[in-house]
Design an enzyme around this catalytic site. Structure first.
Site, mmCIF file in Angstrom:
data_model
loop_
_atom_site.group_PDB
_atom_site.id
_atom_site.type_symbol
_atom_site.label_atom_id
_atom_site.label_comp_id
_atom_site.label_asym_id
_atom_site.label_seq_id
_atom_site.Cartn_x
_atom_site.Cartn_y
_atom_site.Cartn_z
ATOM 1 C CB SER A 51 -0.977 0.000 1.176
ATOM 2 O OG SER A 51 -1.910 -1.032 1.000
ATOM 3 C CE LYS A 84 -8.967 -6.055 5.397
ATOM 4 N NZ LYS A 84 -9.005 -6.611 4.037
ATOM 5 N N GLY A 122 -14.711 -20.914 -0.594
ATOM 6 C CA GLY A 122 -14.277 -20.355 0.684
ATOM 7 C C GLY A 122 -15.418 -19.680 1.423
ATOM 8 C CB ALA A 123 -17.264 -19.934 4.115
ATOM 9 N N GLY A 173 -13.168 -14.556 5.836
ATOM 10 C CA GLY A 173 -13.457 -13.117 5.813
ATOM 11 C C GLY A 173 -13.603 -12.571 4.398
HETATM 12 P P1 NAP Z 1 -9.641 -16.765 6.125
HETATM 13 O O1 NAP Z 1 -10.688 -15.911 6.765
HETATM 14 O O2 NAP Z 1 -8.594 -17.387 6.949
HETATM 15 O O3 NAP Z 1 -10.459 -17.949 5.328
HETATM 16 C C1 NAP Z 1 -9.754 -19.012 4.775
HETATM 17 C C2 NAP Z 1 -10.689 -19.865 3.887
HETATM 18 O O4 NAP Z 1 -9.878 -20.841 3.215
HETATM 19 C C3 NAP Z 1 -11.759 -20.639 4.638
HETATM 20 O O5 NAP Z 1 -12.903 -20.774 3.843
HETATM 21 C C4 NAP Z 1 -11.073 -22.010 4.829
HETATM 22 O O6 NAP Z 1 -11.985 -23.100 4.937
HETATM 23 C C5 NAP Z 1 -10.353 -22.160 3.526
HETATM 24 N N1 NAP Z 1 -9.206 -23.066 3.645
HETATM 25 C C6 NAP Z 1 -8.027 -22.829 4.297
HETATM 26 N N2 NAP Z 1 -7.218 -23.898 4.202
HETATM 27 C C7 NAP Z 1 -7.910 -24.834 3.462
HETATM 28 C C8 NAP Z 1 -7.602 -26.140 3.005
HETATM 29 N N3 NAP Z 1 -6.422 -26.730 3.283
HETATM 30 N N4 NAP Z 1 -8.526 -26.794 2.275
HETATM 31 C C9 NAP Z 1 -9.715 -26.226 1.981
HETATM 32 N N5 NAP Z 1 -10.068 -24.984 2.383
HETATM 33 C C10 NAP Z 1 -9.184 -24.296 3.119
HETATM 34 O O7 NAP Z 1 -8.862 -15.976 4.965
HETATM 35 P P2 NAP Z 1 -9.356 -14.656 4.176
HETATM 36 O O8 NAP Z 1 -8.986 -13.446 4.935
HETATM 37 O O9 NAP Z 1 -10.785 -14.883 3.805
HETATM 38 O O10 NAP Z 1 -8.409 -14.674 2.863
HETATM 39 C C11 NAP Z 1 -8.584 -15.636 1.832
HETATM 40 C C12 NAP Z 1 -7.659 -15.316 0.647
HETATM 41 O O11 NAP Z 1 -8.055 -14.109 0.004
HETATM 42 C C13 NAP Z 1 -6.187 -15.135 1.041
HETATM 43 O O12 NAP Z 1 -5.409 -15.926 0.181
HETATM 44 C C14 NAP Z 1 -5.896 -13.677 0.784
HETATM 45 O O13 NAP Z 1 -4.583 -13.503 0.300
HETATM 46 C C15 NAP Z 1 -6.911 -13.339 -0.308
HETATM 47 N N6 NAP Z 1 -7.249 -11.885 -0.324
HETATM 48 C C16 NAP Z 1 -6.837 -11.128 -1.387
HETATM 49 C C17 NAP Z 1 -7.130 -9.763 -1.422
HETATM 50 C C18 NAP Z 1 -6.674 -8.928 -2.611
HETATM 51 O O14 NAP Z 1 -6.612 -7.684 -2.497
HETATM 52 N N7 NAP Z 1 -6.388 -9.500 -3.743
HETATM 53 C C19 NAP Z 1 -7.841 -9.167 -0.366
HETATM 54 C C20 NAP Z 1 -8.258 -9.982 0.702
HETATM 55 C C21 NAP Z 1 -7.948 -11.345 0.708
HETATM 56 P P3 NAP Z 1 -12.572 -23.568 6.385
HETATM 57 O O15 NAP Z 1 -13.716 -22.628 6.667
HETATM 58 O O16 NAP Z 1 -13.019 -24.957 6.159
HETATM 59 O O17 NAP Z 1 -11.459 -23.440 7.384
#
Ligand code: NAP
Length: 290
Positions: free
Chosen positions: A22, A71, A131-132, A134
């Site tokens: 950022s 957040k 995914g579910a 944040g």
């Molecule tokens: P989070 O809240 O930790 O959620 C993780 C998700 O991944 C959950 O649905 C979890 O499933 C699933 N998961 C994790 N390990 C797994 C596995 N081994 N097998 C199957 N499912 C698995 O993470 P988040 O904050 O939502 O972020 C998710 C992704 O979005 C990250 O990679 C982040 O880099 C990306 N992101 C990108 C941006 C951007 O600006 N491009 C912005 C925000 C986020 P369970 O519910 O079953 O645990």
């Protein structure tokens, strides 16, 4: 850039903050647009969040980005919240007002704009969302908000997907979101889905991983959008392309959430030419030259 008595300050609150891109985006924007603004990262511990937000206001800090893990918790420290951000229950941008900070979620408006830049539309689409967590939760809100016909929320833990689906359906008075266990993807009828990858599976260094490996899943997908941008081409994207679909990574989402925040802080409008220029710098910064 010459910092002086008139410089306005913006920044990022989070923990950790050391890998953030950022400052590079915002300081480059300020320089290119000739704005007297400087953007700095602030590492804030959980127990100090309220003091940090109050202190930022007292210091006349113009705007803040908020990142993981604050957040949602920051919301109670705001004087006002934008309607979409309020429904999502997460903000990533604070804008200074007369009475305190107003919170916005430019992650989602930014993702929407990033998709628009690739000619990806949400209105009337059938969306598969992996995914579910944040990010996926916010994406589900965004998809319905911008008119998606259906959102199939696929997650390893079905209960989490059900909770998110119910939250979105209640908040937006719809039944558009349906929860499924990831391995039940085969029950989805037809093809031409827009699929958004919102888990952290496949994130660097685990670049050979993806939540679903079966080819028949990827044949259902017309366009795949991975929120991950490191690596530049994820396994999910590779499998979408192998099955004949188009695939995009999350780098433009990162870019546009920043541009939208910058526009809110400065009442500016950033041209697509400047957006493209910053995008090239971002790719270089990440060593991902195409
Ligand atoms: P989070 O809240 O930790 O959620 C993780 C998700 O991944 C959950 O649905 C979890 O499933 C699933 N998961 C994790 N390990 C797994 C596995 N081994 N097998 C199957 N499912 C698995 O993470 P988040 O904050 O939502 O972020 C998710 C992704 O979005 C990250 O990679 C982040 O880099 C990306 N992101 C990108 C941006 C951007 O600006 N491009 C912005 C925000 C986020 P369970 O519910 O079953 O645990």
């Amino acid at each position: 850039m010459q910092i002086n008595g008139r410089s306005s300050i913006c920044g990022l609150i989070g923990n950790p903050v050391e890998h953030t891109l950022s400052p590079m985006i915002h300081n480059t924007l300020a320089e290119k647009l000739g704005h007297n603004l400087v953007y700095v990262p602030f590492l804030v511990e959980k127990e100090s969040l309220k003091e940090a937000v109050t202190g930022a206001y007292a210091l006349h800090i113009q705007g803040m980005n908020i990142t993981v893990p604050y957040k949602s918790t920051v919301i109670e420290m705001l004087s006002e919240i934008d309607a979409l951000a309020g429904k999502i229950g997460a903000v990533n941008t604070l804008v200074r007002t007369q009475n305190g900070y107003k919170g916005y979620n430019t992650d989602m408006t930014g993702l929407y704009r990033a998709m628009g830049a690739e000619n990806i539309r949400l209105a009337g689409e059938r969306v598969i969302l992996l995914g579910a967590g944040g990010a996926a939760r916010a994406v589900a809100f965004m998809c319905v908000h911008y008119g998606a016909e259906k959102v199939y929320l696929l997650n390893r833990t079905l209960e989490k997907a059900k909770t998110v689906a119910a939250e979105v359906n209640v908040a937006l008075q719809t039944d558009a979101v349906t929860a499924l266990r990831t391995e039940d993807y085969w029950t989805l009828q037809g093809n031409s889905y827009l699929a958004i990858q919102g888990t952290n599976v496949g994130l660097y260094p685990n670049t050979e991983e993806t939540v679903i490996t079966e080819e028949d899943f990827y044949r259902k997908i017309d366009t795949g959008y991975d929120l991950i941008y490191r690596p530049e081409k994820t396994m999910f994207m590779r499998l979408v392309e192998k099955a004949g679909g188009k695939a995009y990574n999350g780098l433009r989402m990162l870019l546009y959430q920043a541009l939208e925040a910058y526009e809110l802080w400065n009442r500016a409008e950033i041209s697509e030419e400047l957006a493209a220029e910053i995008y090239e710098l971002l790719k270089k910064e990440m060593n991902t030259d195409e």
